[in-house]
Design an enzyme around this catalytic site. Structure first.
Site, mmCIF file in Angstrom:
data_model
loop_
_atom_site.group_PDB
_atom_site.id
_atom_site.type_symbol
_atom_site.label_atom_id
_atom_site.label_comp_id
_atom_site.label_asym_id
_atom_site.label_seq_id
_atom_site.Cartn_x
_atom_site.Cartn_y
_atom_site.Cartn_z
ATOM 1 N N LYS A 1 0.847 -1.204 0.000
ATOM 2 C CA LYS A 1 0.000 0.000 0.000
ATOM 3 C C LYS A 1 0.875 1.244 0.000
ATOM 4 O O LYS A 1 1.892 1.291 0.715
ATOM 5 C CB LYS A 1 -0.911 -0.022 1.226
ATOM 6 C CG LYS A 1 -1.904 1.134 1.283
ATOM 7 C CD LYS A 1 -2.802 1.024 2.517
ATOM 8 C CE LYS A 1 -3.843 2.116 2.584
ATOM 9 N NZ LYS A 1 -4.704 2.018 3.785
ATOM 10 N N SER B 1 -9.665 2.046 3.028
ATOM 11 C CA SER B 1 -8.794 2.816 2.164
ATOM 12 C C SER B 1 -7.781 1.957 1.400
ATOM 13 O O SER B 1 -7.190 2.422 0.436
ATOM 14 C CB SER B 1 -8.038 3.852 2.994
ATOM 15 O OG SER B 1 -7.182 3.194 3.930
ATOM 16 N N SER C 1 -9.830 -0.413 7.177
ATOM 17 C CA SER C 1 -9.311 -0.298 5.812
ATOM 18 C C SER C 1 -8.658 -1.538 5.237
ATOM 19 O O SER C 1 -8.313 -1.547 4.060
ATOM 20 C CB SER C 1 -8.326 0.850 5.726
ATOM 21 O OG SER C 1 -9.034 2.042 5.661
HETATM 22 N N1 GLN Z 1 -12.915 4.514 6.629
HETATM 23 C C1 GLN Z 1 -12.163 4.836 7.788
HETATM 24 C C2 GLN Z 1 -11.650 6.244 7.703
HETATM 25 O O1 GLN Z 1 -11.872 6.846 6.721
HETATM 26 C C3 GLN Z 1 -11.063 3.857 7.966
HETATM 27 C C4 GLN Z 1 -9.805 4.198 7.283
HETATM 28 C C5 GLN Z 1 -8.681 3.289 7.644
HETATM 29 O O2 GLN Z 1 -8.862 2.250 8.281
HETATM 30 N N2 GLN Z 1 -7.486 3.692 7.260
HETATM 31 O O3 GLN Z 1 -11.052 6.743 8.592
#
Ligand code: GLN
Length: 477
Positions: A79, A154, A178
């Site tokens: 990532k 994400s 995410s």
């Molecule tokens: N959707 C969550 C956020 O926007 C989780 C993001 C994540 O786990 N990096 O913060």
């Protein structure tokens, strides 16, 4: 070789039997990724030279009869919030569009030492903020299962590359779901280890008390193998834990008879039948394996979304302060004063979601609101952790849905950030409590959209989680 279907044990066998070499695997992965990327946009940067260089070392070791490592010849995507020395690392942001890190994250270093081939940097929401991968400055990722749908976020790119097969496993990051949510949306396995299980050294900080690095794989065992390599204490991250790293692959092969799982009622109330029926069938499968199922309650769940979006944005507002245009980030060239340079660089460099979170986080930390919001959220966080601790006195694991609904259409929720935040309801509690969690594919909707089942266990009991997931996967096969 058919890269899209290879598993780690098959790669190990193929190298041993001289069906292919690591260099051939690296070459095939590079060509496949370059050919697929226009369809899904899952990679921001490809790193064929780096993959080839490691592959040569692997082949040399094999030729000398040495152990080439647990991930020898395995194509891995990383990532793009995890730094790679000499390979551009953008965090999905314009502000780091040209950033070439001078060092490797510990997880990357460890996976390469184990013979893994870093084939490229996976697309993601800007600074890991989002649930659909539509917040990337490099454009959204398309779900390989249904190209008009989001891959989740994400870590959407990390899930998509494993689903399409251009990487066998990948690294993602999870702050509020995410890893598990995109794994569920793309039909792959995604693991969020216990907080501290994997070093965060080299992971660009979003919300440090919630951030994790974790693996994706097409099989439970592949994800377990990657976790085994990257886990463990690291002197560069003082929050990394010294708890012994167990043999997660062996855990996947254990019997589950007599294990006890809890179904938290708060995670099933109001769940659409589309997802609920699939999870219910998965629970029946677990029962047929001799797992005992009981109801449990996690009463603080209702407050989780509010609590998470206060703590995460508070930490983000502080963490993102380092991107100031002075050192290694985008610098606006149209400024007359220093203050203007800061403002313009950040204004031009950050996307809308990052700005929204910096504002929200700054607000909840400000004098006069700190007690009302931030401190309150910390108290709620403690209640959420307590709920889990109580439940784990009764059961070995908790099983829930990963997401209230399967992958939605691209563009469907972009204008409604709150709706997007609310979709994280089932995944963020795990991060707030710091316990491990994973998503295992458990079925598909009538339209063919994958649905994942979430398994949660006690701190540092990744083995228990893999045990259930491995048995479940075998039962489904
Ligand atoms: N959707 C969550 C956020 O926007 C989780 C993001 C994540 O786990 N990096 O913060």
């Amino acid at each position: 070789m058919n890269l899209a279907q290879l598993t780690i044990p098959q790669i190990q066998q193929g190298l041993k039997d001289k069906q292919f070499s690591a260099v051939e695997l690296a070459t095939e992965a590079a060509q496949f990724a370059a050919a697929e990327n226009p369809k899904t946009n899952a990679y921001i940067t490809l790193s064929p030279d780096r993959a080839l260089a490691t592959a040569r070392l692997v082949d040399e070791k094999i030729a000398r009869g040495e152990d080439a490592g647990a991930l020898a010849g395995v194509p891995v995507a990383v990532k793009d919030v995890i730094v790679t020395k000499g390979v551009r690392t953008t965090c999905g942001s314009k502000i780091l569009a040209n950033y070439i890190p001078p060092y490797d994250a510990t997880a990357v270093e460890r996976l390469e030492q184990a013979g893994g081939l870093v084939v490229g940097k996976a697309n993601c929401d800007e600074f890991a903020m989002g649930s659909s991968n539509e917040n990337s400055a490099f454009g959204p990722v398309r779900n390989p299962v249904a190209l008009d749908r989001v891959p989740g976020g994400s870590s959407g790119g990390s899930a998509a590359v494993v689903a399409q097969g251009t990487a066998v496993v990948s690294l993602g990051s999870d702050t509020g779901g995410s890893i598990r949510q995109p794994a569920s949306f793309c039909g792959v396995v995604g693991v969020t280890p216990t907080y501290g299980r994997v070093s965060r050294y080299g992971l660009s900080a979003y919300a440090s008390s919630l951030d994790h690095i974790g693996p994706f794989g097409r099989t439970v065992e592949d994800a377990a193998a990657l976790l085994g390599v990257i886990a463990g204490r690291d002197e560069w991250d003082s929050t990394s834990a010294a708890a012994p790293v167990e043999d997660y692959v062996a855990a996947c092969r254990q019997d589950v008879r007599g294990m006890k799982i809890g179904l938290p009622k708060e995670y099933f109330a109001g769940l659409a039948a589309e997802t609920g029926d699939i999870i219910a069938a998965a629970v029946e499968t677990l029962k047929s394996l001799g797992v005992e199922v009981v109801d449990v309650s996690l009463p603080a769940t209702d407050y989780a979304v509010a609590c998470y979006y206060i703590i995460a944005t508070a930490e983000a507002s502080s963490n993102l302060a380092r991107y100031d245009g002075v050192r290694y980030t985008h610098r606006s060239d149209s400024s007359r004063t220093l203050a203007e340079m800061y403002r313009n660089s950040r204004g031009e460099g950050f996307g809308a979601e990052c700005k929204r979170r910096i504002m929200l986080g700054t607000y909840v930390l400000s004098h006069g609101y700190y007690d009302a919001y931030y401190l309150k959220a910390q108290k709620v966080r403690a209640l959420i952790a307590q709920d889990f601790a109580r439940a784990f006195e009764q059961v070995d694991a908790i099983v829930t849905p990963v997401s209230p609904f399967p992958a939605w259409k691209l563009g469907e929720k972009v204008d409604d950030p709150v709706a997007m935040y609310l979709s994280d309801i089932y995944t963020i509690t795990c991060d707030l409590a710091g316990i491990p969690g994973m998503s295992v594919p458990c079925g598909a909707t009538p339209e063919g959209l994958p649905v994942g089942m979430q398994i949660l266990t006690k701190h540092f009991d990744e083995s228990g989680m893999f045990r259930l997931a491995g048995a479940f996967e075998r039962a489904r096969a």
